[in-house]
Write an enzyme that holds these catalytic residues in place. Structure first.
Site, mmCIF file in Angstrom:
data_model
loop_
_atom_site.group_PDB
_atom_site.id
_atom_site.type_symbol
_atom_site.label_atom_id
_atom_site.label_comp_id
_atom_site.label_asym_id
_atom_site.label_seq_id
_atom_site.Cartn_x
_atom_site.Cartn_y
_atom_site.Cartn_z
ATOM 1 N N SER A 1 0.815 -1.288 0.158
ATOM 2 C CA SER A 1 0.095 0.002 -0.071
ATOM 3 C C SER A 1 0.930 1.445 -0.126
ATOM 4 O O SER A 1 1.918 1.240 0.605
ATOM 5 C CB SER A 1 -0.753 -0.066 1.120
ATOM 6 O OG SER A 1 -1.651 1.250 1.107
ATOM 7 N N GLU B 1 -10.213 1.916 3.940
ATOM 8 C CA GLU B 1 -9.955 3.043 2.965
ATOM 9 C C GLU B 1 -11.126 3.553 2.507
ATOM 10 O O GLU B 1 -11.313 4.773 2.186
ATOM 11 C CB GLU B 1 -8.883 2.693 1.845
ATOM 12 C CG GLU B 1 -8.572 3.632 0.764
ATOM 13 C CD GLU B 1 -7.516 2.779 -0.250
ATOM 14 O OE1 GLU B 1 -6.254 2.577 0.298
ATOM 15 O OE2 GLU B 1 -7.851 2.778 -1.374
ATOM 16 N N LYS C 1 -4.673 -6.897 3.362
ATOM 17 C CA LYS C 1 -4.508 -5.699 2.477
ATOM 18 C C LYS C 1 -6.042 -5.422 2.017
ATOM 19 O O LYS C 1 -6.349 -4.197 1.917
ATOM 20 C CB LYS C 1 -3.645 -5.927 1.203
ATOM 21 C CG LYS C 1 -3.643 -5.092 0.148
ATOM 22 C CD LYS C 1 -3.363 -3.485 0.573
ATOM 23 C CE LYS C 1 -3.228 -2.468 -0.464
ATOM 24 N NZ LYS C 1 -3.916 -2.349 -1.299
ATOM 25 N N HIS D 1 -7.527 -3.572 4.721
ATOM 26 C CA HIS D 1 -7.101 -2.256 4.777
ATOM 27 C C HIS D 1 -7.869 -1.457 3.585
ATOM 28 O O HIS D 1 -8.155 -0.138 3.877
ATOM 29 C CB HIS D 1 -5.615 -1.966 4.290
ATOM 30 C CG HIS D 1 -5.041 -1.006 3.847
ATOM 31 N ND1 HIS D 1 -5.123 -0.533 2.776
ATOM 32 C CD2 HIS D 1 -4.124 0.072 4.476
ATOM 33 C CE1 HIS D 1 -4.679 0.531 2.589
ATOM 34 N NE2 HIS D 1 -3.752 0.740 3.517
ATOM 35 N N ASN D 2 -8.076 -1.772 2.575
ATOM 36 C CA ASN D 2 -8.552 -1.382 1.438
ATOM 37 C C ASN D 2 -10.256 -0.893 1.873
ATOM 38 O O ASN D 2 -10.769 0.114 1.491
ATOM 39 C CB ASN D 2 -8.791 -1.874 0.086
ATOM 40 C CG ASN D 2 -7.220 -1.666 -0.796
ATOM 41 O OD1 ASN D 2 -6.411 -1.408 0.147
ATOM 42 N ND2 ASN D 2 -7.233 -1.845 -1.781
HETATM 43 C C1 6PG Z 1 -3.073 1.263 -1.562
HETATM 44 C C2 6PG Z 1 -4.415 1.358 -2.466
HETATM 45 C C3 6PG Z 1 -4.373 0.745 -3.620
HETATM 46 C C4 6PG Z 1 -5.319 0.910 -4.971
HETATM 47 C C5 6PG Z 1 -6.718 0.952 -4.375
HETATM 48 C C6 6PG Z 1 -7.545 1.585 -5.054
HETATM 49 O O1 6PG Z 1 -3.179 0.944 -0.469
HETATM 50 O O2 6PG Z 1 -2.304 1.538 -2.041
HETATM 51 O O3 6PG Z 1 -5.417 0.841 -1.777
HETATM 52 O O4 6PG Z 1 -4.155 -0.560 -3.500
HETATM 53 O O5 6PG Z 1 -5.260 2.379 -5.039
HETATM 54 O O6 6PG Z 1 -6.847 -0.300 -4.539
HETATM 55 O O7 6PG Z 1 -8.865 0.911 -5.011
HETATM 56 P P1 6PG Z 1 -10.259 1.402 -5.714
HETATM 57 O O8 6PG Z 1 -9.911 1.637 -7.117
HETATM 58 O O9 6PG Z 1 -11.148 0.226 -5.564
HETATM 59 O O10 6PG Z 1 -10.761 2.701 -5.270
#
Ligand code: 6PG
Length: 476
Positions: A132, A193, A186, A189-190
């Site tokens: 990430s 996010e 991960k 984590h997302n």
């Molecule tokens: C990270 C981000 C990366 C990616 C996302 C975007 O941790 O660096 O999460 O992995 O930018 O997956 O996800 P979406 O396109 O689903 O918003």
């Protein structure tokens, strides 16, 4: 070229993440050999950003294999799903026992689970590693979540510890656990996010539509919030940056020109699916996911705007307080962010026991403190909470977080009720409030649900006053 020493590790896939990770590794003393499907891309990298570095190119996989020291360590930064399986099928006949493949993309953790089992049974190592931090993080120091056997991890530990972001108590990487655990962590984590991004978008919408603030004024509020322990984070920081950015064509606010349809690549959906499968309520994260889905129905929404009517946004007393850092909206944002983390951590705990990952939640919070997209000062509190009690049933039960909830809940209530009266959707704020109110309710109305289930389907129920299982002939 022939006389060059064997490289420490190989990289497949020269997208921006791959390029940046290789440059990061090289800066930290690890030479590499890079391979990309298209020869032009390899050449462009070697004569461009890779020039003058301890980085060799390879135009075929056998050539890459020949240039690597043993046991070989090969990082794949290619599209997840089919392309990873196809690459494994192509490269594995070239590998020797002990060689190690690393998938650094956003792969579905159950795919990683299967690949680890398959490759380990053939005496190869396989690490599924969440990475990430976006392009900048990959270059300067990402947060990394490697899962697989401990033995495989130890083969890359020195490398990833140097490449990772560094915070006061060490690098933002550690062994996550077996199988697909790295990609599971991960994914969660997302999911967090998604939650935080939507929460900040809702705060912006209220400040704009209900409070009537200009974009620049909203940016000032986010700047102020970013000075607080509870909100200081990368996502709040970039929210301010996005809001201050101008369209060079006419110097107007760029954000106001962006189509209101959010994209997504799958990890948010996987978090939601996993929460449903595990029976872990993650309503804030789910609301964020749904908000993206409904945003994608733009043509329908534009048509519905003319048919379905709402109230004029009003500015209820005390909601908008620019002098006090928009206190109610700030408190709503803080609590909603806390629920997003609380739900993500609860999902990790459940996944840990059902998949046998034996996750260390405190250590996961530690590696999220730097480099990754959800890095935030709050993570120190989360790290401490799970350090004090590894079996904490919910983050909200930790004394520091419980105090936050108790102090800031009136603000969240004020915001959700005002938004409802104004007709402004706040899916994450509403979901967070419901989550907190449900979780803190010793008595919920599911007694009536049980009665109905027993009434029409003889599903039986338990009683508060007697042990056992009961059925009533409700309809005479
Ligand atoms: C990270 C981000 C990366 C990616 C996302 C975007 O941790 O660096 O999460 O992995 O930018 O997956 O996800 P979406 O396109 O689903 O918003």
């Amino acid at each position: 070229m022939q006389n060059m020493a064997k490289a420490h590790f190989g990289l497949i896939g020269l997208g921006v993440m791959g390029e940046n990770l290789v440059l990061n590794a090289e800066r930290n003393g690890y030479s590499s050999v890079v391979f990309n499907r298209s020869r032009e891309k390899t050449d462009a990298f070697l004569s461009g950003r890779g020039a003058g570095r301890d980085i060799q190119g390879a135009y075929t996989l056998p050539e890459m294999i020949a240039k690597l020291e043993r046991p070989r360590r090969i990082l794949m930064m290619i599209k997840s799903g089919g392309p990873i399986d196809a690459m494994i099928a192509t490269i594995s006949p070239l590998l020797e026992a002990g060689d190690l493949l690393i998938d650094g993309g956003n792969s579905l953790y159950s795919d990683t689970e299967r690949r680890v089992a398959e490759l380990e049974s053939r005496k190869f190592g396989f690490i599924g590693m969440g990475v990430s931090g976006g392009a900048k993080g990959a270059l300067e120091g990402p947060s990394m979540m490697p899962g697989g056997t401990r033995e495989s991890y130890l083969a890359i530990e020195g490398l990833v510890q140097k490449m990772a972001a560094q915070v006061e108590d060490g690098p933002c990487v550690s062994y996550i656990g077996p199988g697909g655990s790295g990609h599971f962590v991960k994914t969660v984590h997302n999911g967090i996010e998604y939650g935080v991004e939507q929460i900040l978008a809702e705060a912006y919408d209220l400040m704009k539509r209900v409070c009537g603030l200009e974009t620049g004024q909203i940016a000032d509020v986010f700047a102020q919030w970013n000075g607080m322990e509870e909100l200081e984070s990368y996502l709040v920081e970039i929210t301010e940056i996005c809001l201050r950015s101008k369209d060079p064509a006419d110097n107007s606010d760029l954000v106001e020109k962006i189509v209101d349809v959010a994209g997504q690549k799958g990890t948010g959906l996987w978090t939601v699916i996993s929460s449903l499968e595990q029976g872990v309520p993650c309503p804030t994260i789910y609301a964020a996911f749904n908000a993206r889905v409904i945003s994608s129905l733009r043509q329908e929404r534009l048509a519905a705007e003319a048919v379905l009517h709402g109230p004029e946004p009003l500015s209820p007393a005390g909601l908008c307080a620019p002098d006090k850092a928009m206190a109610p909206i700030r408190d709503a944002a803080i609590l909603s962010v806390i629920t997003s983390y609380a739900q993500g951590m609860a999902l990790l705990a459940a996944g840990s026991s059902s998949h046998g990952y034996d996750l260390d939640l405190s250590s996961i919070a530690q590696i999220w403190k730097g480099g990754c997209i959800i890095r935030a000062r709050l993570l120190k509190r989360i790290q401490d909470a799970y350090e004090r009690d590894a079996n904490l049933p919910n983050l909200m039960m930790d004394p520091w977080f419980a105090d936050q909830i108790n102090r800031r809940l009136p603000g969240l209530r004020h915001v959700v009720s005002s938004a409802a009266l104004s007709g402004v959707p706040v899916p994450c704020f509403s979901a967070a409030l419901d989550y907190i109110d449900s979780y803190r309710s010793g008595r919920l109305p599911q007694n009536l649900v049980q009665a109905m289930r027993d009434c029409f389907g003889s599903h039986t129920y338990e009683r508060l006053d007697q042990p056992g299982s009961f059925h009533t002939a409700w309809i005479q």
